[in-house]
Design a protein around this motif. Sequence first.
Motif, PDB file in Angstrom:
ATOM      1  N   THR A   6       0.840  -1.185   0.000  1.00  0.00           N
ATOM      2  CA  THR A   6       0.000   0.000   0.000  1.00  0.00           C
ATOM      3  C   THR A   6       0.881   1.242   0.000  1.00  0.00           C
ATOM      4  O   THR A   6       1.800   1.351   0.801  1.00  0.00           O
ATOM      5  CB  THR A   6      -0.913   0.007   1.236  1.00  0.00           C
ATOM      6  N   HIS A  66      -1.244  -1.280  -4.069  1.00  0.00           N
ATOM      7  CA  HIS A  66      -2.537  -0.654  -3.828  1.00  0.00           C
ATOM      8  C   HIS A  66      -2.401   0.863  -3.918  1.00  0.00           C
ATOM      9  O   HIS A  66      -2.123   1.545  -2.932  1.00  0.00           O
ATOM     10  CB  HIS A  66      -3.075  -1.083  -2.462  1.00  0.00           C
ATOM     11  N   TRP A 109      -5.888   0.947  -9.379  1.00  0.00           N
ATOM     12  CA  TRP A 109      -7.293   0.614  -9.197  1.00  0.00           C
ATOM     13  C   TRP A 109      -8.157   1.309 -10.251  1.00  0.00           C
ATOM     14  O   TRP A 109      -9.143   0.737 -10.740  1.00  0.00           O
ATOM     15  CB  TRP A 109      -7.750   1.002  -7.791  1.00  0.00           C
TER      16      TRP A 109
END
Length: 470
Positions: free
Chosen positions: A46, A416, A421
């Motif tokens: 992340t 992430h 995304w």
Amino acid sequence: MKITARYTVIVMLTIAVANLYSFRSIPTMIKPYLIQIVGGDTKNVTKNECPEPSEKVQTKPLSNITEPISHQHAMKLAYDFARATAHFVSGMSCDISGGRYIVFFSVLGSAILTASYPSLLINSPPWGMIIFNIVSGSLSGYVMPAIMTLISSWAPLNRRTVFVGVVYAGGPLSKVLEYALIEFFTVISRNWENVFYISAILGFLYILIHMYTVFSKPGMHPLISREERKFLEKELGTKIPKRIPWFQIIKDKHVIAILFGKCAHLWMQNINQTYLPQYLKLVVRLDLATRGAFYMLLPHLLHFFCIIVAAVLVQISINAHKVELTHLRIFCTMFSAVSPAILMIMMSYAGCNIYMIQVLSAMAICSMCTMNLGIKSNILDLTTHFAGFCEAFINGIATFGVMATPKLLGVIITEHCIVQWRRFYWITLAFTSFLATMHYIFVGTDRAKWDHLKKDNVTMYHDDSESESL
């Protein structure tokens, strides 16, 4: 309007769907409160693009249970495969035998499994939980075609879309109940086992009422009025098929069109339920579970009301003959397949604006309100006698197709971050748009030739069908 047998049956099927969705979802939804997930792909890091929320609440699991992430993937695969396979088994029998007892035994079996889950989670070895998911998936897959068979046996022409909407609104309604139970028993009282016991008790109560209120055909219902039975048998017929013309069904281009639409919907539904929470938690750093049940259940409560309102509006349009039925089915399918992906793309461009993201994610969930009005109602346009098999074929094949979602996600998202995304959401929009376009090309709403039986007395497909008088 007096309460008649068909309305009672539809309400009971709505409760059945809510029960079945609860049995399926509660084990997954409660795991963050109970289990510490270990392992996983270290490449998927992340980037912490969004700041930690100032009101962040630290949560501690209610048990010392740990579970490898590979074990979670194996259980989900086992569940999905068993569910898809059970669709076909049920589809070959429910249209001939009726759906009453299939629903009864599926809800009963699922309630027993749910009551046993706390003990299995604590004491069972890993392979035991995989077997649990196989049995649970089989029961879930076995019952859905039977529910479609029952709807086709009780839904007259000018109530068909409303009945479909009401029955499957049980899905989001179950989410509201689940979040309320989980909030009370895991956060307030911290007796998490009671979530499963109460859900099981509600299932047992349902089956007691089911046996006195739900019957496979109007002619089998001991409490139905003579007028209502004659009305339903005139529209829906009384013939029971002796065999399933499965080859004619699976090669019908209109059935294939529904399959394209269902693939788009299941893909979108899977992203909404499984991967949207991951994006909110890992990228936006918004863990709704730490903000209280209200933030969790509100989108699903809105989704429930959106389904009911949409079903009523579509049914009014059909009965008024203002819009062609085919155009309505296309719109409902296209809207619920494409608009959630568009809203998710907009959400990715909102960056770290938590309030805007919450609004857009709720809108993405609610925008799927027309899904079943376009897909499942279209099945009933094509057939009265074989709705169960059509549901089994369409939903079973689509479920197998959705199993590819985790692999695609793993290839696209190596860390992430918002950009990766966003790329995934754009690919999702392209894919669902393609499937919705294929649905548009081949869709049809005329009764299929293979649905006609010898000495068939179905009249509900005539354009000049008389208005409902009961």
